[in-house]
Design an enzyme around this catalytic site. Sequence first.
Site, PDB file in Angstrom:
ATOM      1  N   GLY A 294       0.833  -1.198   0.000  1.00 40.84           N
ATOM      2  CA  GLY A 294       0.000   0.000   0.000  1.00 40.84           C
ATOM      3  C   GLY A 294       0.868   1.248   0.000  1.00 40.84           C
ATOM      4  CB  ALA A 295       2.181   3.497   1.705  1.00 40.14           C
ATOM      5  CG  MET A 296       8.805   1.624   1.740  1.00 42.49           C
ATOM      6  SD  MET A 296       8.774   0.369   3.046  1.00 42.49           S
ATOM      7  CE  MET A 296      10.148   0.933   4.041  1.00 42.49           C
ATOM      8  CD  GLU A 297       7.951   1.741   6.945  1.00 43.02           C
ATOM      9  OE1 GLU A 297       8.469   0.885   7.677  1.00 43.02           O
ATOM     10  OE2 GLU A 297       7.052   1.469   6.131  1.00 43.02           O
ATOM     11  CG  ASN A 298      10.970   4.576   1.292  1.00 39.63           C
ATOM     12  OD1 ASN A 298      11.407   3.461   1.480  1.00 39.63           O
ATOM     13  ND2 ASN A 298      10.054   4.845   0.379  1.00 39.63           N
TER      14      ASN A 298
ATOM     15  CD  GLU B 129       3.233   3.578   5.158  1.00 40.63           C
ATOM     16  OE1 GLU B 129       4.424   3.394   5.481  1.00 40.63           O
ATOM     17  OE2 GLU B 129       2.411   2.642   5.060  1.00 40.63           O
TER      18      GLU B 129
ATOM     19  CG  HIS C 173       6.098   2.982   9.852  1.00 45.83           C
ATOM     20  ND1 HIS C 173       6.360   2.031  10.803  1.00 45.83           N
ATOM     21  CD2 HIS C 173       5.200   2.415   8.994  1.00 45.83           C
ATOM     22  CE1 HIS C 173       5.655   0.933  10.540  1.00 45.83           C
ATOM     23  NE2 HIS C 173       4.937   1.151   9.457  1.00 45.83           N
TER      24      HIS C 173
ATOM     25  CD  GLU D 237       4.717  -2.409   9.300  1.00 44.17           C
ATOM     26  OE1 GLU D 237       3.740  -1.648   9.386  1.00 44.17           O
ATOM     27  OE2 GLU D 237       5.669  -2.182   8.533  1.00 44.17           O
TER      28      GLU D 237
END
Length: 907
Positions: free
Chosen positions: A300-304, A337, A340, A359
């Site tokens: 869904g998304a990535m918290e870079n 996100e 995070h 998570e």
Amino acid sequence: VIYSNNTNPTAMASSTDKAAGRVLLPTNINPSRYDIKLTPDLTAFTFTGVTTIELTTGNDVSTSSIILHAKELCFASASYTTIKKGSDPAAAEAEQELHEAEEISTNVKATTVSFGFANPIPPNATLVLTIHYSGFLNNQMAGFYRSSYTDIHGTKKIMASTQFESLDARRAFPCIDEPARKAVFGVTLIVPKELDAFSNMPELSHKTLEGGRKKELKFLDTPIMSTYLLAFVVGEFDYVQAQTSHGVLVRVYTPPGKSEAGVFALHCATKSLDAYDDFFGIPYPLPKLDMVAIPEFAAGAMENWGLVTYREVDLLIDPTKASSNQKQRVCTVVTHELAHQWFGNLVTMAWWDDLWLNEGFASWAENWAADHLYPQWSMWDQFTTGHLSAAMRLDALKSSHPIQVPIHHAEEVEEVFDAISYCKGGSVVKMIRAVLGMKAFQKGLGNYMKKFAYGNTETFDLWKAWEDSSGLPVQEMMASWTEQMGFPLVTVTDETWENDKVTLTLEQEWFLSDGSPLSDEDKEKKWCIPILTCTEEGTQQDMIFMREKTATVTVPLSKGGWVKLNAGQDVPMRVKVTSTMIDRLSVGIESKTLLPADRAALLSDAYALVKAGKMQPEGLIKLLSSYKNEDSYIVWESISAVLGGLDAVMSDDPVMSKNFSALAKKIVLGLLGQVGWEAKSDDGHLDVLLRGMMIGLLSTFCYDDASVAAEALKRFHAFQADHSDMKSLPSDMRSSVFKIVLKNGGAKEYQDVKAYFDQASDNAERKHVLASLGHTPDPKLKTATLEWAISGEIKLQDFFYPMGAVRSSSNEGRSIAWDFMQKNFNPIKAMIGNANASLMDAVIVSCAGGFCSDEKANEIDAFFKANPVPRSSRKIQQTLENMRSNAKFLALLQNSDLKSDEFWSTV
């Protein structure tokens, strides 16, 4: 991957043996800094790279090689120089002798590269290792990869972006790709001058290169962080931006011509970033936050850190078309996100076995922040029918796993990005907050963040922070919830009702979805359970902890009143109450003095108990019909889940199916009478969600009702005439109306719905087609839908949706989808390749799920034994266990009064 060391569900992991068996790179050579220079070629789908790594060696180095992680990279050369401690690195590098690697060897299975040198690596030294290499811009949505999109002129274009969690930073640069091996990153990108490029940090310099066709962008150094959080993006973008009250510049990057679609997410981001600043007591530590919509994205998304990447549908909102469901989804993905940025990025788990620290907390925080922004959404009530229900569905299986699951090979982590790490993790955090109170909960988190900022932690570090802030034995309380799998069933075994109080005797045991008998060892499993109760006076302040198999609780009452255990559903457990308690609670249900989350829970607990053989099915059907005047979306989420669960099982028995469908139809048409098709001027968010759910239920149980079919067709025709007609067919009901039209139609209606896929302006709209097309009754068109799914016309990130639509459309659709998967397994496998394992998991559930017989479970089991998919082994086991549990459930229903027409005439 088989979790061979996780077969005993009662095994507790001690801190001493947690690290045993982990496959890690040697710790006597440590990176402190990476300088990464990449030149992507968006035509050839390749990139060249130069990575310079500053490494420190320990005094126990006794090797002449340096081993790093690398995957699908081609190496040209590697060399190092030694820096004397205390000297200027630049000057020292010039003075030092250059050591060229004599041998470069890759280990494909271990995804490592070894650089062998003529002489031993010097101990207690600082090395500067420079590596020249090249790699591929793959189409697997992992590592440094490519996506295709269509620009505002209708031309197909390519962009590049990254997805490094969990183990794919190694696809872009050689590194020690483990979360505890943190370093500082300096990124330089050389890209065509007409493209945008960005990374975690703002630009440091921007230089046009000789010839004028390319530019070199250097970015500021990142804070010290894990490799999986590094990111870069290259492509064409528009953006909207705003500043938070605390001074952070936030941008939402969108496809060209769609910047207005980023406004809602921008609002959510600026508000939640400020809220998290205040909550944690630590300001967001980076100078900017970018959020980017990526056309092809596996998750869904990535918290870079500082550069959060999203699937388009989870970031972009068409202000004229977006459904309330989509707005809520975008809001909670953004708030997840951004949580995070602290929990995961600033403080990171030391190893993947504590993934839940990332998570689980973010799953709690997404709801906290969304509730802070939109209190009218009732996010905490929705949590109980969403996250908590998902956690308990999975965790009632023997093929579940503990929240803290042993991970030996890092690849195993792919199998635990699931409802246990996210939803059960979030539910456990919600329980801790209820036990500690917000003040001690928040203080403990703030202290934890300050103490471990830029470092790594294990679960017990968080427990210790909360113990210090609350004075409660958190470690002792929580071990049973995170170190053993499953959750308890609390049964009321005795009750004494008096005028002003009730005394209840409680017993706990491990709850399994199919009610299978427990071994003597399993019978000894215990949880430390906070017993929270409520009456019509509200939630009781006194709380006891049930540490042993039995406990007694006394609750003050008003005369003739009711009592509900697990008030507010703060504890992940099932409750079996007595018939007297149900009779008294029915007053609370009808008067609605029992709050929505608790009304919903009575029904979901009853369904689970019936399925496990611990309650008579007739009681569930009668309880279900007592909700006839229910108008709460939260409670209807539970009713809908129960109706869907019963339908999936009873559809295998024609007699029961006919009777149950008639009851379900009556219940749903009753809701239609209350809610109606038309939006009302005073509709709130939850009213809109309820109407959308109701029309979804119509598409399952009432599509053949003449007035429903006519209304759906009328709205569909108005929509066909004008796709911007949001009044006739709002997005909240679009998929469901498509389904009703398809179920009552033929080839023409099929083509009409399918045509919208190419006419739709964004992915959220295309998903309405993907989710509905399989509901055509024509078997040939069902097969055509499945063939379309693997034709390449649908993006890999979405190709399983039509499969799920066919499978869930009918019993015939279920068989068609399973046959199709078997015949096309190799092409499907080739399409997914080395992409995220969640894609194959989704295909398996979409094509092989939903059956209700042991024979089918055995057939599916045999197929996957002959065609193994190691990365999806846990998902396959869970799917098979669900199937066998449903077969048992069907047999149980067939041996009850539900088999007779007489019973149904009484409800």
